[in-house]
Write an enzyme that holds these catalytic residues in place. Structure first.
Site, PDB file in Angstrom:
ATOM      1  CD  GLU A  73       8.440  -0.694   5.254  1.00  0.00           C
ATOM      2  OE1 GLU A  73       9.382  -1.463   5.563  1.00  0.00           O
ATOM      3  OE2 GLU A  73       8.574   0.536   5.118  1.00  0.00           O
ATOM      4  CB  CYS A  77       0.652   0.420  -3.617  1.00  0.00           C
ATOM      5  SG  CYS A  77      -1.084   0.293  -4.043  1.00  0.00           S
ATOM      6  N   GLY A  89      -7.013  -1.674  -8.052  1.00  0.00           N
ATOM      7  CA  GLY A  89      -6.278  -1.414  -6.811  1.00  0.00           C
ATOM      8  C   GLY A  89      -6.918  -2.095  -5.612  1.00  0.00           C
ATOM      9  CB  ALA A 117      -1.940   7.047  -2.167  1.00  0.00           C
TER      10      ALA A 117
HETATM   11  N1  ACO Z   1      -7.249   9.214  -3.630  1.00  0.00           N
HETATM   12  C1  ACO Z   1      -8.469   8.965  -3.118  1.00  0.00           C
HETATM   13  N2  ACO Z   1      -9.216   7.920  -3.469  1.00  0.00           N
HETATM   14  C2  ACO Z   1      -8.722   7.109  -4.410  1.00  0.00           C
HETATM   15  C3  ACO Z   1      -7.463   7.310  -5.010  1.00  0.00           C
HETATM   16  C4  ACO Z   1      -6.716   8.425  -4.587  1.00  0.00           C
HETATM   17  N3  ACO Z   1      -5.513   8.688  -5.096  1.00  0.00           N
HETATM   18  N4  ACO Z   1      -7.259   6.331  -5.909  1.00  0.00           N
HETATM   19  C5  ACO Z   1      -8.340   5.552  -5.877  1.00  0.00           C
HETATM   20  N5  ACO Z   1      -9.214   6.030  -4.970  1.00  0.00           N
HETATM   21  C6  ACO Z   1     -10.495   5.468  -4.592  1.00  0.00           C
HETATM   22  C7  ACO Z   1     -11.382   5.175  -5.781  1.00  0.00           C
HETATM   23  O1  ACO Z   1     -12.169   6.294  -6.134  1.00  0.00           O
HETATM   24  C8  ACO Z   1     -12.223   4.041  -5.264  1.00  0.00           C
HETATM   25  O2  ACO Z   1     -13.277   4.524  -4.455  1.00  0.00           O
HETATM   26  P1  ACO Z   1     -14.756   3.872  -4.530  1.00  0.00           P
HETATM   27  O3  ACO Z   1     -14.557   2.456  -4.060  1.00  0.00           O
HETATM   28  O4  ACO Z   1     -15.552   4.710  -3.615  1.00  0.00           O
HETATM   29  O5  ACO Z   1     -15.158   3.950  -5.958  1.00  0.00           O
HETATM   30  C9  ACO Z   1     -11.259   3.296  -4.338  1.00  0.00           C
HETATM   31  O6  ACO Z   1     -10.261   4.237  -3.976  1.00  0.00           O
HETATM   32  C10 ACO Z   1     -10.590   2.114  -5.009  1.00  0.00           C
HETATM   33  O7  ACO Z   1     -10.276   2.463  -6.329  1.00  0.00           O
HETATM   34  P2  ACO Z   1      -9.584   1.444  -7.316  1.00  0.00           P
HETATM   35  O8  ACO Z   1     -10.165   1.634  -8.694  1.00  0.00           O
HETATM   36  O9  ACO Z   1      -9.622   0.082  -6.758  1.00  0.00           O
HETATM   37  O10 ACO Z   1      -8.109   2.032  -7.257  1.00  0.00           O
HETATM   38  P3  ACO Z   1      -6.993   2.011  -8.415  1.00  0.00           P
HETATM   39  O11 ACO Z   1      -7.106   0.794  -9.233  1.00  0.00           O
HETATM   40  O12 ACO Z   1      -6.990   3.318  -9.134  1.00  0.00           O
HETATM   41  O13 ACO Z   1      -5.667   1.932  -7.521  1.00  0.00           O
HETATM   42  C11 ACO Z   1      -3.947   3.438  -6.739  1.00  0.00           C
HETATM   43  C12 ACO Z   1      -5.393   2.938  -6.568  1.00  0.00           C
HETATM   44  C13 ACO Z   1      -3.004   2.269  -6.548  1.00  0.00           C
HETATM   45  C14 ACO Z   1      -3.681   4.502  -5.668  1.00  0.00           C
HETATM   46  C15 ACO Z   1      -3.784   4.002  -8.170  1.00  0.00           C
HETATM   47  O14 ACO Z   1      -4.711   5.023  -8.389  1.00  0.00           O
HETATM   48  C16 ACO Z   1      -2.395   4.510  -8.475  1.00  0.00           C
HETATM   49  O15 ACO Z   1      -1.542   3.786  -8.970  1.00  0.00           O
HETATM   50  N6  ACO Z   1      -2.123   5.820  -8.217  1.00  0.00           N
HETATM   51  C17 ACO Z   1      -0.838   6.436  -8.505  1.00  0.00           C
HETATM   52  C18 ACO Z   1       0.293   5.882  -7.656  1.00  0.00           C
HETATM   53  C19 ACO Z   1       0.045   6.025  -6.162  1.00  0.00           C
HETATM   54  O16 ACO Z   1      -0.355   7.064  -5.670  1.00  0.00           O
HETATM   55  N7  ACO Z   1       0.315   4.929  -5.435  1.00  0.00           N
HETATM   56  C20 ACO Z   1       0.264   4.873  -3.974  1.00  0.00           C
HETATM   57  C21 ACO Z   1       1.454   5.556  -3.420  1.00  0.00           C
HETATM   58  S1  ACO Z   1       1.763   5.170  -1.710  1.00  0.00           S
HETATM   59  C22 ACO Z   1       2.671   3.744  -1.738  1.00  0.00           C
HETATM   60  O17 ACO Z   1       3.013   3.241  -2.790  1.00  0.00           O
HETATM   61  C23 ACO Z   1       3.003   3.106  -0.447  1.00  0.00           C
END
Ligand code: ACO
Length: 165
Positions: A73, A77, A89, A117
């Site tokens: 689980e 993140c 990510g 997310a």
């Molecule tokens: N919504 C939609 N798409 C997204 C999001 C989002 N919030 N964030 C990233 N992506 C997409 C990117 O555009 C990318 O797409 P592509 O491959 O077509 O270019 C893909 O996902 C991967 O992007 P990364 O650059 O690898 O993602 P990143 O390093 O930004 O990590 C994360 C993603 C962890 C969600 C980050 O943006 C973050 O910390 N966000 C804020 C906290 C959050 O929302 N965490 C998740 C909560 S749920 C939980 O923790 C269980």
């Protein structure tokens, strides 16, 4: 840049990283109570996969492996604000899958994803359909109102990481 997977083992350097990760979660997941974040990140039954750059934490995933049920689980993140959408990510998730499969022996992940997310989790191979038999996970993970339950099946052969990534 390196990826590590560890839990609260009392080693000084690891504790500094876990505290750094806890601070990233607290900032990036404002709806989560801070005490809850600290408790799970420091709980010895949870593990954290972290991205470390120049000895600083860039982000991570904290999860609980249920080894007997062969699923994990994902609790939290996040990537630190100024390093998001640079691919960390995705790389983090690949390291998590590889570690969970090869070290913990897991076949699936479940997580309650925040609404904003869901797109990220879909890109990482998660679905809103839960295919895992309910008796494997029911009663293990807690119901949680603030998110959407999502599942990811871990491929049992795919090389998720290699030395160049
Ligand atoms: N919504 C939609 N798409 C997204 C999001 C989002 N919030 N964030 C990233 N992506 C997409 C990117 O555009 C990318 O797409 P592509 O491959 O077509 O270019 C893909 O996902 C991967 O992007 P990364 O650059 O690898 O993602 P990143 O390093 O930004 O990590 C994360 C993603 C962890 C969600 C980050 O943006 C973050 O910390 N966000 C804020 C906290 C959050 O929302 N965490 C998740 C909560 S749920 C939980 O923790 C269980």
């Amino acid at each position: 840049l390196k990826f590590v997977c560890l839990s609260n083992d009392g080693i000084d350097e690891h504790m500094v990283w876990l505290v750094g990760l806890k601070n990233i979660f607290a900032r990036q997941l404002p709806n989560m109570p801070k005490e809850y974040i600290v408790r799970l990140v420091m709980d010895r039954s949870h593990k954290s996969v972290m991205v470390i750059r120049r000895n600083h934490v860039v982000g991570g995933i904290t999860y609980r492996p249920y080894v007997s049920q062969r699923f994990g689980e994902i609790a939290f993140c996040a990537i630190t604000a100024d390093e998001q959408v640079k691919g960390y990510g995705t790389r983090l998730m690949n390291h998590l899958k590889q570690h969970a499969r090869d070290v913990d022996g897991l076949t699936h992940f479940l997580t309650y994803a925040d609404n904003n997310a869901v797109g990220y989790f879909i890109k990482q191979g998660f679905t809103k359909e839960i295919y895992l038999e309910k008796d494997r996970w029911h009663g293990y993970i807690k119901d949680y109102d603030g998110g959407i339950l999502m599942e990811c099946k871990i491929d049992q052969k795919l090389p998720y990481t290699d030395l160049s990534t």
